[in-house]
Design an enzyme around this catalytic site. Sequence first.
Site, PDB file in Angstrom:
ATOM      1  N   PRO A  10     -12.782  -8.309  36.428  1.00 52.21           N
ATOM      2  CA  PRO A  10     -13.841  -9.273  36.162  1.00 52.21           C
ATOM      3  C   PRO A  10     -14.519  -9.103  34.802  1.00 52.21           C
ATOM      4  O   PRO A  10     -14.752  -7.989  34.345  1.00 52.21           O
ATOM      5  CB  PRO A  10     -14.841  -9.025  37.303  1.00 52.21           C
ATOM      6  CG  PRO A  10     -14.487  -7.697  37.858  1.00 52.21           C
ATOM      7  CD  PRO A  10     -13.021  -7.516  37.629  1.00 52.21           C
ATOM      8  N   ASN A  11     -14.801 -10.257  34.220  1.00 56.23           N
ATOM      9  CA  ASN A  11     -15.538 -10.409  32.956  1.00 56.23           C
ATOM     10  C   ASN A  11     -14.721 -10.066  31.719  1.00 56.23           C
ATOM     11  O   ASN A  11     -15.177 -10.309  30.597  1.00 56.23           O
ATOM     12  CB  ASN A  11     -16.847  -9.596  32.966  1.00 56.23           C
ATOM     13  CG  ASN A  11     -17.788 -10.085  34.046  1.00 56.23           C
ATOM     14  OD1 ASN A  11     -18.082 -11.275  34.112  1.00 56.23           O
ATOM     15  ND2 ASN A  11     -18.245  -9.194  34.915  1.00 56.23           N
ATOM     16  N   ARG A  18     -18.446 -11.647  23.784  1.00 53.10           N
ATOM     17  CA  ARG A  18     -19.781 -11.124  24.085  1.00 53.10           C
ATOM     18  C   ARG A  18     -19.759  -9.592  23.919  1.00 53.10           C
ATOM     19  O   ARG A  18     -18.709  -8.982  24.019  1.00 53.10           O
ATOM     20  CB  ARG A  18     -20.182 -11.414  25.551  1.00 53.10           C
ATOM     21  CG  ARG A  18     -20.291 -12.880  25.901  1.00 53.10           C
ATOM     22  CD  ARG A  18     -21.639 -13.459  25.518  1.00 53.10           C
ATOM     23  NE  ARG A  18     -21.798 -14.819  26.024  1.00 53.10           N
ATOM     24  CZ  ARG A  18     -21.254 -15.907  25.510  1.00 53.10           C
ATOM     25  NH1 ARG A  18     -20.469 -15.792  24.449  1.00 53.10           N
ATOM     26  NH2 ARG A  18     -21.466 -17.094  26.034  1.00 53.10           N
ATOM     27  N   TYR A  23     -17.475  -3.628  23.418  1.00 49.71           N
ATOM     28  CA  TYR A  23     -16.071  -3.953  23.709  1.00 49.71           C
ATOM     29  C   TYR A  23     -15.284  -4.454  22.497  1.00 49.71           C
ATOM     30  O   TYR A  23     -14.093  -4.734  22.625  1.00 49.71           O
ATOM     31  CB  TYR A  23     -16.021  -4.989  24.845  1.00 49.71           C
ATOM     32  CG  TYR A  23     -16.640  -4.478  26.123  1.00 49.71           C
ATOM     33  CD1 TYR A  23     -16.041  -3.439  26.836  1.00 49.71           C
ATOM     34  CD2 TYR A  23     -17.838  -5.001  26.619  1.00 49.71           C
ATOM     35  CE1 TYR A  23     -16.605  -2.941  27.998  1.00 49.71           C
ATOM     36  CE2 TYR A  23     -18.407  -4.513  27.788  1.00 49.71           C
ATOM     37  CZ  TYR A  23     -17.794  -3.487  28.467  1.00 49.71           C
ATOM     38  OH  TYR A  23     -18.346  -2.988  29.615  1.00 49.71           O
ATOM     39  N   ASN A  73      -6.963  -2.393  33.825  1.00 42.70           N
ATOM     40  CA  ASN A  73      -8.393  -2.217  33.570  1.00 42.70           C
ATOM     41  C   ASN A  73      -9.098  -3.009  34.668  1.00 42.70           C
ATOM     42  O   ASN A  73      -9.231  -4.236  34.560  1.00 42.70           O
ATOM     43  CB  ASN A  73      -8.786  -2.727  32.190  1.00 42.70           C
ATOM     44  CG  ASN A  73     -10.266  -2.493  31.915  1.00 42.70           C
ATOM     45  OD1 ASN A  73     -11.031  -2.167  32.835  1.00 42.70           O
ATOM     46  ND2 ASN A  73     -10.675  -2.657  30.679  1.00 42.70           N
ATOM     47  N   ALA A  76     -15.408  -3.752  36.579  1.00 45.25           N
ATOM     48  CA  ALA A  76     -16.385  -3.139  37.492  1.00 45.25           C
ATOM     49  C   ALA A  76     -15.799  -2.841  38.869  1.00 45.25           C
ATOM     50  O   ALA A  76     -16.352  -2.002  39.604  1.00 45.25           O
ATOM     51  CB  ALA A  76     -17.601  -4.049  37.614  1.00 45.25           C
ATOM     52  N   GLU A  97      -4.572   3.693  34.292  1.00 44.30           N
ATOM     53  CA  GLU A  97      -5.919   3.108  34.335  1.00 44.30           C
ATOM     54  C   GLU A  97      -6.516   3.151  32.929  1.00 44.30           C
ATOM     55  O   GLU A  97      -6.509   4.204  32.286  1.00 44.30           O
ATOM     56  CB  GLU A  97      -6.791   3.915  35.308  1.00 44.30           C
ATOM     57  CG  GLU A  97      -8.235   3.466  35.371  1.00 44.30           C
ATOM     58  CD  GLU A  97      -9.062   4.329  36.331  1.00 44.30           C
ATOM     59  OE1 GLU A  97      -8.473   5.159  37.077  1.00 44.30           O
ATOM     60  OE2 GLU A  97     -10.295   4.185  36.315  1.00 44.30           O
ATOM     61  N   HIS A  99      -9.824   2.052  30.354  1.00 47.25           N
ATOM     62  CA  HIS A  99     -11.173   1.546  30.092  1.00 47.25           C
ATOM     63  C   HIS A  99     -11.383   1.499  28.589  1.00 47.25           C
ATOM     64  O   HIS A  99     -11.133   2.493  27.894  1.00 47.25           O
ATOM     65  CB  HIS A  99     -12.236   2.430  30.757  1.00 47.25           C
ATOM     66  CG  HIS A  99     -12.057   2.457  32.233  1.00 47.25           C
ATOM     67  ND1 HIS A  99     -12.351   1.373  33.016  1.00 47.25           N
ATOM     68  CD2 HIS A  99     -11.525   3.387  33.045  1.00 47.25           C
ATOM     69  CE1 HIS A  99     -12.028   1.650  34.267  1.00 47.25           C
ATOM     70  NE2 HIS A  99     -11.519   2.867  34.309  1.00 47.25           N
ATOM     71  N   ARG A 106     -21.578   6.534  29.702  1.00 48.37           N
ATOM     72  CA  ARG A 106     -22.414   5.402  30.103  1.00 48.37           C
ATOM     73  C   ARG A 106     -23.141   5.726  31.421  1.00 48.37           C
ATOM     74  O   ARG A 106     -23.268   6.888  31.789  1.00 48.37           O
ATOM     75  CB  ARG A 106     -21.534   4.148  30.185  1.00 48.37           C
ATOM     76  CG  ARG A 106     -20.870   3.810  28.830  1.00 48.37           C
ATOM     77  CD  ARG A 106     -20.041   2.555  28.889  1.00 48.37           C
ATOM     78  NE  ARG A 106     -20.876   1.376  29.145  1.00 48.37           N
ATOM     79  CZ  ARG A 106     -20.379   0.169  29.430  1.00 48.37           C
ATOM     80  NH1 ARG A 106     -19.063  -0.013  29.487  1.00 48.37           N
ATOM     81  NH2 ARG A 106     -21.185  -0.842  29.655  1.00 48.37           N
TER      82      ARG A 106
HETATM   83  O1  CA2 Z   1     -14.759  -0.011  29.569  1.00 47.68           O
HETATM   84  C1  CA2 Z   1     -14.124  -0.771  30.294  1.00 47.68           C
HETATM   85  O2  CA2 Z   1     -13.040  -1.257  29.980  1.00 47.68           O
HETATM   86  C2  CA2 Z   1     -14.726  -1.215  31.636  1.00 47.68           C
HETATM   87  O3  CA2 Z   1     -13.675  -1.238  32.592  1.00 47.68           O
HETATM   88  C3  CA2 Z   1     -15.289  -2.579  31.414  1.00 47.68           C
HETATM   89  C4  CA2 Z   1     -16.055  -3.119  32.623  1.00 47.68           C
HETATM   90  C5  CA2 Z   1     -17.078  -2.122  33.123  1.00 47.68           C
HETATM   91  O4  CA2 Z   1     -17.691  -2.597  34.308  1.00 47.68           O
HETATM   92  C6  CA2 Z   1     -16.442  -0.765  33.398  1.00 47.68           C
HETATM   93  O5  CA2 Z   1     -17.446   0.127  33.817  1.00 47.68           O
HETATM   94  C7  CA2 Z   1     -15.783  -0.234  32.148  1.00 47.68           C
HETATM   95  C8  CA2 Z   1     -16.795  -4.412  32.248  1.00 47.68           C
HETATM   96  C9  CA2 Z   1     -15.909  -5.452  31.651  1.00 47.68           C
HETATM   97  C10 CA2 Z   1     -16.773  -6.504  31.058  1.00 47.68           C
HETATM   98  O6  CA2 Z   1     -16.105  -7.003  29.932  1.00 47.68           O
HETATM   99  C11 CA2 Z   1     -16.813  -7.706  29.017  1.00 47.68           C
HETATM  100  C12 CA2 Z   1     -16.223  -7.909  27.807  1.00 47.68           C
HETATM  101  C13 CA2 Z   1     -16.899  -8.581  26.840  1.00 47.68           C
HETATM  102  C14 CA2 Z   1     -18.145  -9.082  27.084  1.00 47.68           C
HETATM  103  C15 CA2 Z   1     -18.753  -8.889  28.308  1.00 47.68           C
HETATM  104  C16 CA2 Z   1     -18.078  -8.202  29.289  1.00 47.68           C
END
Ligand code: CA2
Length: 144
Positions: A10-11, A18, A23, A73, A76, A97, A99, A106
Site C-alpha cells: 500500500p501507498n 509524495r 522515499y 516491499n 505497512a 524483503e 524496504h 524510524r
Molecule cells: O521503507 C519502506 O519501503 C516501507 O516499506 C514503506 C512503507 C512503510 O509503511 C514501511 O514501514 C517501510 C510505506 C510506503 C509508503 O510509500 C509512500 C511513498 C511515497 C509517498 C508516500 C508513501
Amino acid sequence: MKTILVLNGPNLNLLGKRQPEIYGHETLDDVARMCSEACGEGHEIRLEQSNHEGRIIDWIHEARQSACGIVINPGAFTHTSVAILDALNAFEGPVMEVHISQVHKREAFRHHSYVSMRADGVIAGLGLFGYVAGVQRVIALTGA
Ligand code: CA2
C-alpha cells in the site's frame, strides 16, 4: 525465461510523488526499469503494486506456478499481516524483503516484520537499489 515477481504494497504507487525526503524522487516505473536492467538473458521482471492485502496474497499464490522468486516491499502490511506471511510460506522459491527506508531508524512499530519470518534476505535503507539487490540475489539463488 524465469519470472521474478516484484511486489509492492500500500501507498507505494505514490513513490516519487509524495514524501521525497523519505522515499526519494523516483517512481515505481523507475523500479521496474532498474530491476529489468539487473536481469540477464534468463530472467524477466513482473512488477505489481496494490493497496489491497487480498490482491497481494492472490499474486503470491499465482507466483507458485509462474515465478521463480519474489522480491517484496509489503509497505505497512510488513508490520501487520500474518496473512501475507502465510501466503509467502506456501511459496517455495526465494523471497527477498525490501524496504526503501531504514525502518530500524524510524518509529518502533516499523521495527517488527512478519514477512521477515519467511524472507531469505532483508534489505532496508538502500533506497531503490534495495530492489536491484533483491533481484540479483534471486538470480544468484535460482541460476542465471
Ligand atoms: O521503507 C519502506 O519501503 C516501507 O516499506 C514503506 C512503507 C512503510 O509503511 C514501511 O514501514 C517501510 C510505506 C510506503 C509508503 O510509500 C509512500 C511513498 C511515497 C509517498 C508516500 C508513501
